[in-house]
Design a protein around this motif. Structure first.
Motif, PDB file in Angstrom:
ATOM      1  N   MET A 167     -19.916 -29.635   9.923  1.00  0.00           N
ATOM      2  CA  MET A 167     -18.714 -29.793   9.093  1.00  0.00           C
ATOM      3  C   MET A 167     -18.914 -30.915   8.068  1.00  0.00           C
ATOM      4  O   MET A 167     -18.462 -30.806   6.929  1.00  0.00           O
ATOM      5  N   LEU A 168     -19.598 -31.972   8.474  1.00  0.00           N
ATOM      6  CA  LEU A 168     -19.915 -33.042   7.534  1.00  0.00           C
ATOM      7  C   LEU A 168     -20.809 -32.501   6.413  1.00  0.00           C
ATOM      8  O   LEU A 168     -20.620 -32.824   5.238  1.00  0.00           O
ATOM      9  N   SER A 187     -12.503 -25.183  11.580  1.00  0.00           N
ATOM     10  CA  SER A 187     -13.777 -24.591  11.158  1.00  0.00           C
ATOM     11  C   SER A 187     -13.626 -23.095  10.913  1.00  0.00           C
ATOM     12  O   SER A 187     -14.289 -22.542  10.024  1.00  0.00           O
ATOM     13  N   GLY A 188     -12.729 -22.444  11.635  1.00  0.00           N
ATOM     14  CA  GLY A 188     -12.510 -21.013  11.441  1.00  0.00           C
ATOM     15  C   GLY A 188     -11.858 -20.696  10.103  1.00  0.00           C
ATOM     16  O   GLY A 188     -12.256 -19.744   9.421  1.00  0.00           O
ATOM     17  N   ILE A 189     -10.865 -21.484   9.722  1.00  0.00           N
ATOM     18  CA  ILE A 189     -10.227 -21.278   8.419  1.00  0.00           C
ATOM     19  C   ILE A 189     -11.231 -21.512   7.301  1.00  0.00           C
ATOM     20  O   ILE A 189     -11.344 -20.717   6.359  1.00  0.00           O
ATOM     21  N   VAL A 190     -11.979 -22.601   7.402  1.00  0.00           N
ATOM     22  CA  VAL A 190     -12.965 -22.917   6.363  1.00  0.00           C
ATOM     23  C   VAL A 190     -14.015 -21.807   6.281  1.00  0.00           C
ATOM     24  O   VAL A 190     -14.331 -21.320   5.183  1.00  0.00           O
ATOM     25  N   ALA A 191     -14.539 -21.384   7.423  1.00  0.00           N
ATOM     26  CA  ALA A 191     -15.546 -20.319   7.429  1.00  0.00           C
ATOM     27  C   ALA A 191     -14.968 -19.031   6.841  1.00  0.00           C
ATOM     28  O   ALA A 191     -15.635 -18.361   6.034  1.00  0.00           O
ATOM     29  N   ALA A 211     -20.363 -23.788   7.519  1.00  0.00           N
ATOM     30  CA  ALA A 211     -19.032 -23.624   8.106  1.00  0.00           C
ATOM     31  C   ALA A 211     -19.025 -22.553   9.190  1.00  0.00           C
ATOM     32  O   ALA A 211     -18.402 -22.734  10.251  1.00  0.00           O
ATOM     33  N   VAL A 212     -19.698 -21.451   8.961  1.00  0.00           N
ATOM     34  CA  VAL A 212     -19.769 -20.388   9.976  1.00  0.00           C
ATOM     35  C   VAL A 212     -20.514 -20.896  11.211  1.00  0.00           C
ATOM     36  O   VAL A 212     -20.107 -20.639  12.356  1.00  0.00           O
ATOM     37  N   ALA A 213     -21.585 -21.644  10.999  1.00  0.00           N
ATOM     38  CA  ALA A 213     -22.316 -22.221  12.131  1.00  0.00           C
ATOM     39  C   ALA A 213     -21.428 -23.207  12.887  1.00  0.00           C
ATOM     40  O   ALA A 213     -21.439 -23.228  14.129  1.00  0.00           O
ATOM     41  N   ALA A 214     -20.649 -24.010  12.174  1.00  0.00           N
ATOM     42  CA  ALA A 214     -19.741 -24.958  12.836  1.00  0.00           C
ATOM     43  C   ALA A 214     -18.720 -24.215  13.699  1.00  0.00           C
ATOM     44  O   ALA A 214     -18.424 -24.640  14.820  1.00  0.00           O
ATOM     45  N   LEU A 215     -18.199 -23.126  13.192  1.00  0.00           N
ATOM     46  CA  LEU A 215     -17.252 -22.327  13.974  1.00  0.00           C
ATOM     47  C   LEU A 215     -17.902 -21.817  15.257  1.00  0.00           C
ATOM     48  O   LEU A 215     -17.331 -21.941  16.351  1.00  0.00           O
ATOM     49  N   ALA A 216     -19.091 -21.266  15.144  1.00  0.00           N
ATOM     50  CA  ALA A 216     -19.787 -20.746  16.327  1.00  0.00           C
ATOM     51  C   ALA A 216     -20.078 -21.854  17.339  1.00  0.00           C
ATOM     52  O   ALA A 216     -19.874 -21.680  18.547  1.00  0.00           O
ATOM     53  N   VAL A 217     -20.506 -22.997  16.851  1.00  0.00           N
ATOM     54  CA  VAL A 217     -20.833 -24.113  17.746  1.00  0.00           C
ATOM     55  C   VAL A 217     -19.561 -24.685  18.376  1.00  0.00           C
ATOM     56  O   VAL A 217     -19.551 -25.043  19.563  1.00  0.00           O
ATOM     57  N   HIS A 258     -22.349 -22.842  -2.790  1.00  0.00           N
ATOM     58  CA  HIS A 258     -21.258 -22.277  -1.991  1.00  0.00           C
ATOM     59  C   HIS A 258     -21.808 -21.516  -0.788  1.00  0.00           C
ATOM     60  O   HIS A 258     -21.256 -21.615   0.318  1.00  0.00           O
ATOM     61  N   LEU A 259     -22.871 -20.743  -0.986  1.00  0.00           N
ATOM     62  CA  LEU A 259     -23.450 -20.000   0.144  1.00  0.00           C
ATOM     63  C   LEU A 259     -23.976 -20.948   1.220  1.00  0.00           C
ATOM     64  O   LEU A 259     -23.841 -20.667   2.415  1.00  0.00           O
ATOM     65  N   LEU A 260     -24.549 -22.074   0.812  1.00  0.00           N
ATOM     66  CA  LEU A 260     -25.006 -23.059   1.795  1.00  0.00           C
ATOM     67  C   LEU A 260     -23.833 -23.595   2.604  1.00  0.00           C
ATOM     68  O   LEU A 260     -23.895 -23.648   3.834  1.00  0.00           O
TER      69      LEU A 260
END
Length: 152
Positions: free
Chosen positions: A88-89, A14-18, A136-142, A129-131
């Motif tokens: 992530m889904l 999730s970090g790489i994607v974010a 992705a950033v939320a997934a990283l934080a969670v 893309h912004l969505l």
């Protein structure tokens, strides 16, 4: 030990994607928006080649690590990994259902045959893309919160 490894995979994925999506949002997109239409199409094609298949594999790796953690992590952390899985889904869903079809449309365009009133896909692509970047950033934080909770 296996659970800790999955937590690392989930966080790194999730970090790489974010990180990649955020870099695209703050640097690549403004540069692409500034290009004339024909150069934009050429550059979009060139940039897209480098993301496949690594980005879908990275998203899926993190997403499936989250899914397994839903069943293996300690009970309070499971809920966070479930939320990260859904995020992530969602990231994957936006990519496949919105951005990829736009990409295919762009790749089918002939830059030499564009008219002044061409249907510029950049605003729509950017919005989708912004969505997926926010997801992705939320997934990283969670994921980070889930790993911290699992360790406590």
């Amino acid at each position: 030990m296996f659970t800790a490894l999955l937590e690392v995979v989930a966080i790194v994925g999730s970090g790489i994607v974010a990180g990649v999506f955020l870099a695209i949002a703050v640097s690549v997109l403004p540069a692409l928006r500034a290009l004339p239409a024909d150069r934009y199409i050429d550059m979009h094609r060139r940039l897209g080649k480098g993301y496949h298949p690594i980005m879908p594999l990275t998203v899926n790796g993190g997403m499936f690590a989250d899914l397994v953690l839903v069943f293996l992590a300690p009970v309070p952390a499971r809920y966070l990994f479930a939320a990260a899985f859904v995020l992530m889904l969602g990231t994957q869903g936006v990519s496949h259902l919105a951005n990829v079809p736009i990409n295919k449309r762009i790749h089918a365009m002939d830059p030499a045959a564009l008219t002044p009133d061409w249907d510029d896909p950049r605003p729509l692509w950017q919005n989708w893309h912004l969505l997926r970047t926010v997801l992705a950033v939320a997934a990283l934080a969670v994921n980070a919160a889930g790993a911290a909770l699992a360790a406590s």
